[in-house]
Design a protein around this motif. Structure first.
Motif, PDB file in Angstrom:
ATOM      1  N   GLN A  93      31.983 -11.231   2.588  1.00  0.00           N
ATOM      2  CA  GLN A  93      31.387  -9.985   3.089  1.00  0.00           C
ATOM      3  C   GLN A  93      29.967  -9.823   2.582  1.00  0.00           C
ATOM      4  OE1 GLN A  93      34.270  -7.188   1.717  1.00  0.00           O
ATOM      5  NE2 GLN A  93      35.483  -7.291   3.598  1.00  0.00           N
ATOM      6  N   LYS A  94      29.755 -10.122   1.308  1.00  0.00           N
ATOM      7  CA  LYS A  94      28.422  -9.944   0.726  1.00  0.00           C
ATOM      8  C   LYS A  94      27.406 -10.875   1.381  1.00  0.00           C
ATOM      9  CE  LYS A  94      29.371  -7.643  -3.526  1.00  0.00           C
ATOM     10  NZ  LYS A  94      29.471  -6.259  -3.107  1.00  0.00           N
TER      11      LYS A  94
ATOM     12  N   PHE B  87      28.520  12.433  15.351  1.00  0.00           N
ATOM     13  CA  PHE B  87      27.643  12.180  14.202  1.00  0.00           C
ATOM     14  C   PHE B  87      26.189  12.033  14.655  1.00  0.00           C
ATOM     15  CE2 PHE B  87      26.149  10.254  10.331  1.00  0.00           C
ATOM     16  CZ  PHE B  87      27.045  10.677   9.371  1.00  0.00           C
TER      17      PHE B  87
ATOM     18  N   MET C  15      22.730  -0.579  11.582  1.00  0.00           N
ATOM     19  CA  MET C  15      23.698  -0.634  10.479  1.00  0.00           C
ATOM     20  C   MET C  15      24.271  -2.045  10.313  1.00  0.00           C
ATOM     21  SD  MET C  15      25.676   2.984  11.043  1.00  0.00           S
ATOM     22  CE  MET C  15      24.831   4.531  10.653  1.00  0.00           C
TER      23      MET C  15
ATOM     24  N   PHE D 199      41.201  -5.420   3.782  1.00  0.00           N
ATOM     25  CA  PHE D 199      41.406  -3.960   3.755  1.00  0.00           C
ATOM     26  C   PHE D 199      42.834  -3.611   3.380  1.00  0.00           C
ATOM     27  CE2 PHE D 199      37.915  -3.421   7.193  1.00  0.00           C
ATOM     28  CZ  PHE D 199      36.961  -3.707   6.240  1.00  0.00           C
TER      29      PHE D 199
ATOM     30  N   LEU E  80      26.089   5.810   6.315  1.00  0.00           N
ATOM     31  CA  LEU E  80      27.034   4.823   6.857  1.00  0.00           C
ATOM     32  C   LEU E  80      28.455   5.117   6.365  1.00  0.00           C
ATOM     33  CD1 LEU E  80      27.838   2.290   8.336  1.00  0.00           C
ATOM     34  CD2 LEU E  80      26.972   0.925   6.442  1.00  0.00           C
TER      35      LEU E  80
ATOM     36  N   MET F  98      40.173  -9.125   6.567  1.00  0.00           N
ATOM     37  CA  MET F  98      39.039  -8.386   6.012  1.00  0.00           C
ATOM     38  C   MET F  98      39.274  -7.916   4.580  1.00  0.00           C
ATOM     39  SD  MET F  98      36.657  -8.517   8.125  1.00  0.00           S
ATOM     40  CE  MET F  98      35.456  -7.435   7.342  1.00  0.00           C
TER      41      MET F  98
ATOM     42  N   PHE G  39      29.779   8.000   8.280  1.00  0.00           N
ATOM     43  CA  PHE G  39      29.924   7.714   9.706  1.00  0.00           C
ATOM     44  C   PHE G  39      31.016   6.687   9.972  1.00  0.00           C
ATOM     45  CE2 PHE G  39      28.377   4.930  13.251  1.00  0.00           C
ATOM     46  CZ  PHE G  39      28.757   5.772  14.273  1.00  0.00           C
ATOM     47  N   ASP G  40      31.020   5.604   9.228  1.00  0.00           N
ATOM     48  CA  ASP G  40      31.915   4.489   9.541  1.00  0.00           C
ATOM     49  C   ASP G  40      32.216   3.707   8.261  1.00  0.00           C
ATOM     50  OD1 ASP G  40      33.278   2.390  10.633  1.00  0.00           O
ATOM     51  OD2 ASP G  40      31.738   1.804  12.066  1.00  0.00           O
TER      52      ASP G  40
ATOM     53  N   LYS H 159      32.617  -1.062   4.402  1.00  0.00           N
ATOM     54  CA  LYS H 159      33.423  -2.005   3.620  1.00  0.00           C
ATOM     55  C   LYS H 159      33.228  -3.428   4.109  1.00  0.00           C
ATOM     56  CE  LYS H 159      37.383   0.380   3.537  1.00  0.00           C
ATOM     57  NZ  LYS H 159      38.849   0.583   3.573  1.00  0.00           N
ATOM     58  N   SER H 160      33.149  -3.590   5.454  1.00  0.00           N
ATOM     59  CA  SER H 160      33.118  -4.951   5.985  1.00  0.00           C
ATOM     60  C   SER H 160      31.787  -5.650   5.716  1.00  0.00           C
ATOM     61  CB  SER H 160      33.437  -4.959   7.488  1.00  0.00           C
ATOM     62  OG  SER H 160      32.317  -4.551   8.226  1.00  0.00           O
ATOM     63  N   ILE H 161      30.729  -4.895   5.380  1.00  0.00           N
ATOM     64  CA  ILE H 161      29.497  -5.590   4.976  1.00  0.00           C
ATOM     65  C   ILE H 161      29.365  -5.602   3.450  1.00  0.00           C
ATOM     66  CG2 ILE H 161      28.261  -5.176   7.142  1.00  0.00           C
ATOM     67  CD1 ILE H 161      26.668  -2.979   5.704  1.00  0.00           C
ATOM     68  N   GLY H 162      30.482  -5.328   2.780  1.00  0.00           N
ATOM     69  CA  GLY H 162      30.518  -5.522   1.332  1.00  0.00           C
ATOM     70  C   GLY H 162      30.016  -4.355   0.503  1.00  0.00           C
ATOM     71  N   LEU H 163      29.828  -3.172   1.126  1.00  0.00           N
ATOM     72  CA  LEU H 163      29.436  -2.009   0.319  1.00  0.00           C
ATOM     73  C   LEU H 163      30.649  -1.509  -0.463  1.00  0.00           C
ATOM     74  CD1 LEU H 163      27.202   0.189   2.662  1.00  0.00           C
ATOM     75  CD2 LEU H 163      26.545  -1.695   1.185  1.00  0.00           C
TER      76      LEU H 163
ATOM     77  N   THR I 261      34.690   1.934   7.496  1.00  0.00           N
ATOM     78  CA  THR I 261      35.226   0.587   7.719  1.00  0.00           C
ATOM     79  C   THR I 261      34.103  -0.447   7.789  1.00  0.00           C
ATOM     80  OG1 THR I 261      37.000   1.565   9.000  1.00  0.00           O
ATOM     81  CG2 THR I 261      36.694  -0.796   9.230  1.00  0.00           C
ATOM     82  N   HIS I 262      33.047  -0.092   8.525  1.00  0.00           N
ATOM     83  CA  HIS I 262      31.923  -1.027   8.617  1.00  0.00           C
ATOM     84  C   HIS I 262      31.244  -1.178   7.252  1.00  0.00           C
ATOM     85  CE1 HIS I 262      28.652  -3.317  10.295  1.00  0.00           C
ATOM     86  NE2 HIS I 262      27.782  -2.479   9.786  1.00  0.00           N
TER      87      HIS I 262
ATOM     88  N   ARG J 277      26.148  -4.198  17.454  1.00  0.00           N
ATOM     89  CA  ARG J 277      26.036  -4.144  15.997  1.00  0.00           C
ATOM     90  C   ARG J 277      26.567  -5.443  15.375  1.00  0.00           C
ATOM     91  NH1 ARG J 277      28.895   0.573  12.568  1.00  0.00           N
ATOM     92  NH2 ARG J 277      30.765  -0.608  13.056  1.00  0.00           N
TER      93      ARG J 277
ATOM     94  N   VAL K  41      35.293   6.536  14.019  1.00  0.00           N
ATOM     95  CA  VAL K  41      34.030   7.184  13.691  1.00  0.00           C
ATOM     96  C   VAL K  41      33.984   8.543  14.376  1.00  0.00           C
ATOM     97  CG1 VAL K  41      32.855   4.984  13.499  1.00  0.00           C
ATOM     98  CG2 VAL K  41      32.743   6.214  15.634  1.00  0.00           C
TER      99      VAL K  41
END
Lengths: 285, 255
Positions: free
Chosen positions: B71-72, B89, B99, B52, A161, B50, A164-165, A170-174, A167-168, B151, B85
């Motif tokens: 987010q969590k 890939f 995902m 960022f 992930l 977000m 690949f992405d 980060k947005s799910i808190g990884l 941004t995503h 998604r 992206v």
């Protein structure tokens, strides 16, 4: 007939050769696994940089009686930190920064090798010495292999992930900073493992070519990983075997084989190969 | 109840202010349209929400919580403007939608029955189920947008942030997505969506935010979406004059 057979199996009856087969197979496996992430993330140049930048670390570790890997790790991650720092604080573009940092580190390593009287043989660092590998170094390679494969197995999906992405991710808190440094750390460690087999100059091939070959052959990450590992291990073992028979450079033979496999994939890959692409264009599909 | 609370947020890139002193409160269960020229700070506002980009002043709260906690808990799904992206890939459409579920899984991200069911359902809702095994680069522009929208659906977030979801998509996809947004609002989700399709905004947005480096106006669509306000929103560019003249006609017709 028996004579030919004796010649063919001769390498498998020499202790040093058997060791070399096992070590190069392991290094091939570990580097290939990582190479999938390197090629997908576009980090080939970064891999080249880190593998060169570990040289002063390796020399210093030797001089201080520490394991290779410790010095390599410090200088590998240090070079990446230096690249990031210079990029963020000057107007210089990233590829220029990478070029100047890794040559700077590498040059420093050369100076250290020439001034520190030790058992370090420069040619072994540059070109590898899998036939003369010590038991301590084998143990180190095994530990690096276990760490890398375990980390890749546990973080597989997160790293995919991240590549690949981000941004995503980060947005799910990884924690993407953590994932970034995990990949860089594994790269430094495998560079050291590769150093034993093919040497600093060719280690980037181990970290890039199997991944690139597999990328042409599959559209599924898991398949890509398996293909990369198979081609990496095959090249390592066959390269070591060939080098015995032609009495040539082991690292050279391994990387030449890897490159040949890549060329075959590039031409004949069923979907992304040049022949398939050519057919597609011709029939306008 | 206030869902997204933006308070005096100022964002600067390399010393240049991109968004000045933005304040905004969005109610739960509403759709809010974000309108402004390119470079007006729409994407910056999304990124500030977000977390960022770090605002040089101000704060953003979602359900009274800072973004990193939110987010969590998978409370927010964000679909960026141009997915940065690699379309080559080696992942399939189904992998990408899965995902969206990672935040609910354990460290190894092994999907459970519920995750698989939701991925299936989300793909069905955007009418992409037959394409689930395609490599993502093999999709058309509209299909790519649908895959990323699926998604966000699979993520089951309470808040959806959609940056230009209709850019470069076909009419059918846009209609499908608007219908889904209305369903989501019905189910109590809060949606902030930026778009250049000013006609569509009046059909599905409860509220509108007009933005041009700072927030010019926000509130109920019928009150805010006036020719005067739109003219201020698009004022600093001569290029916008022609479409704007047409737009005045449309807005006045609608009124």
């Amino acid at each position: 007939m028996m004579e030919l057979w004796d010649i063919l199996i001769a390498p498998f009856q020499l202790g040093a050769m058997v060791k070399a087969f096992w070590v190069s197979a392991l290094v091939g496996l570990v580097c290939s696994a990582l190479s999938c992430y390197m090629t997908l993330k576009g980090w080939a140049l970064m891999g080249d940089a880190v593998s060169h930048a570990v040289v002063p670390g390796v020399v210093l570790a030797y001089a201080l009686g520490l394991p290779y890997a410790v010095g390599a790790f410090v200088f590998g991650v240090g070079s990446v930190a230096a690249i990031g720092f210079i990029k963020d604080n000057t107007r210089i573009k990233e590829d220029t920064v990478i070029g100047l940092v890794f040559t700077g580190f590498f040059a420093f390593g050369l100076v250290l090798v020439s001034k520190i009287k030790s058992t370090v043989d420069l040619s072994h660092i540059l070109f590898g010495n899998v036939l003369g590998i010590s038991d301590g170094d084998i143990l180190q390679t095994i530990i690096i292999g276990i760490i890398t494969l375990t980390a890749l197995a546990i973080l597989r999906k997160d790293l995919i992930l991240f590549c690949f992405d981000a941004t995503h991710a980060k947005s799910i808190g990884l924690n993407t900073t953590f994932l970034h440094y995990v990949l860089l750390t594994l790269m430094s460690l495998t560079a050291v493992a590769g150093l034993q087999t093919v040497g600093i100059i060719l280690v980037v091939a181990m970290l890039v070519t199997p991944g690139a070959t597999a990328y042409l052959l599959s559209d599924r990450f898991d398949h890509m990983m398996l293909i990369a590992m198979a081609s990496g291990v095959f090249s390592s073992v066959m390269g070591t075997y060939l080098s015995y028979h032609i009495d040539g450079s082991t690292g050279g033979c391994i990387v030449v084989l890897q490159t040949l496999l890549f060329v075959l994939a590039m031409i004949f890959a069923p979907k992304h190969g040049m022949l398939a692409q050519g057919r597609k264009t011709k029939f306008g599909a | 109840m206030t869902c997204i609370d933006i308070e005096n947020v100022t964002v600067a890139y390399h010393g240049k202010v991109a968004l000045h002193n933005a304040s905004l409160q969005l109610k739960s269960g509403s759709i809010c349209g974000l309108v402004g020229m390119n470079g007006a700070g729409k994407s910056t506002l999304f990124k500030a929400i977000m977390g960022f980009v770090k605002p040089i002043q101000g704060r953003v709260l979602i359900n009274s919580l800072p973004i990193r906690y939110v987010q969590k808990q998978n409370l927010v799904a964000y679909v960026p403007q141009s997915e940065e992206v690699d379309w080559q890939f080696p992942v399939s459409v189904g992998d990408v939608v899965m995902m969206g579920r990672y935040g609910y899984m354990n460290l190894l991200r092994i999907p459970g029955e519920r995750d698989r069911a939701l991925v299936r359902q989300s793909l069905e809702r955007v009418e992409m189920l037959p394409l689930r095994d395609r490599q993502i680069g093999e999709l058309s522009g509209g299909q790519k947008k649908r895959a990323f929208f699926a998604r966000a659906l699979a993520q089951q977030a309470q808040v959806l942030l959609l940056d230009e979801p209709f850019a470069g998509v076909d009419v059918k996809t846009e209609k499908l997505m608007i219908d889904l947004l209305l369903e989501l609002r019905q189910a109590g989700h809060t949606i902030l969506i930026s778009t250049h399709d000013l006609d569509a905004i009046t059909t599905f947005c409860d509220q509108v935010v007009l933005i041009n480096r700072s927030i010019l106006a926000y509130g109920e669509t019928s009150e805010v979406f006036t020719p005067e306000n739109l003219s201020r929103t698009f004022s600093s560019s001569a290029q916008e004059t022609a479409p704007l003249a047409q737009l005045f006609g449309q807005v006045q017709d609608a009124a």
